[in-house]
Write a protein that holds these residues in place. Structure first.
Motif: not given
Length: 138
Positions: A8, A53, A55-56, A105, A132
């Motif tokens: 992603c 997200p 965590n990517y 991720k 983030a």
């Protein structure tokens, strides 16, 4: 190269990386690492910077990876080639490990061909992801 896992990218990173590849191919012979990066970004799902997200791995993320064969951990920031500096743990997206982790991720195990042979490693942590933290300009 590992093409099994879904990757992603933000639209912002995708556009900047396409420009990087375009400029690089105009100046130089197309190298394997540039072809690998192009292949990875083209197959990636593209999303808005505000919804990716946390965590990517995105550009300018600080990542911790574990080499599964040597059980060693390494931490670095994924950067554009002009910002790369190994003494400051800033690794270019055009370096094999940089291309390999982009868009993956936390928890993903990645197999990638490096100059010394095939290697397998896992993304164990993202200590900083610009999006983030609201840093959409990085």
């Amino acid at each position: 190269m590992n093409t099994k896992n879904k990757i992603c990218l933000t639209h912002f990173d995708y556009d900047r990386l396409k420009l990087l590849i375009s400029n690089h191919t105009k100046r130089n012979k197309v190298e394997t690492n540039v072809k690998d990066l192009l292949g990875e970004i083209e197959r990636a799902q593209k999303v808005d910077s505000r919804i990716i997200p946390p965590n990517y791995v995105t550009m300018n993320s600080v990542i911790e990876v574990k080499n599964l064969e040597e059980l060693e951990f390494q931490e670095f920031r994924l950067v554009f080639p002009e910002d790369a500096n190994t003494q400051e743990n800033k690794i270019s997206v055009l370096a094999p490990i940089g291309t390999a982790i982009l868009g993956y991720k936390i928890g993903d195990v990645i197999q990638w061909k490096f100059p010394g042979g095939q290697n397998q490693f896992q993304i164990t942590n993202i200590k900083y992801q610009p999006e983030a933290n609201g840093d959409y300009h990085l």
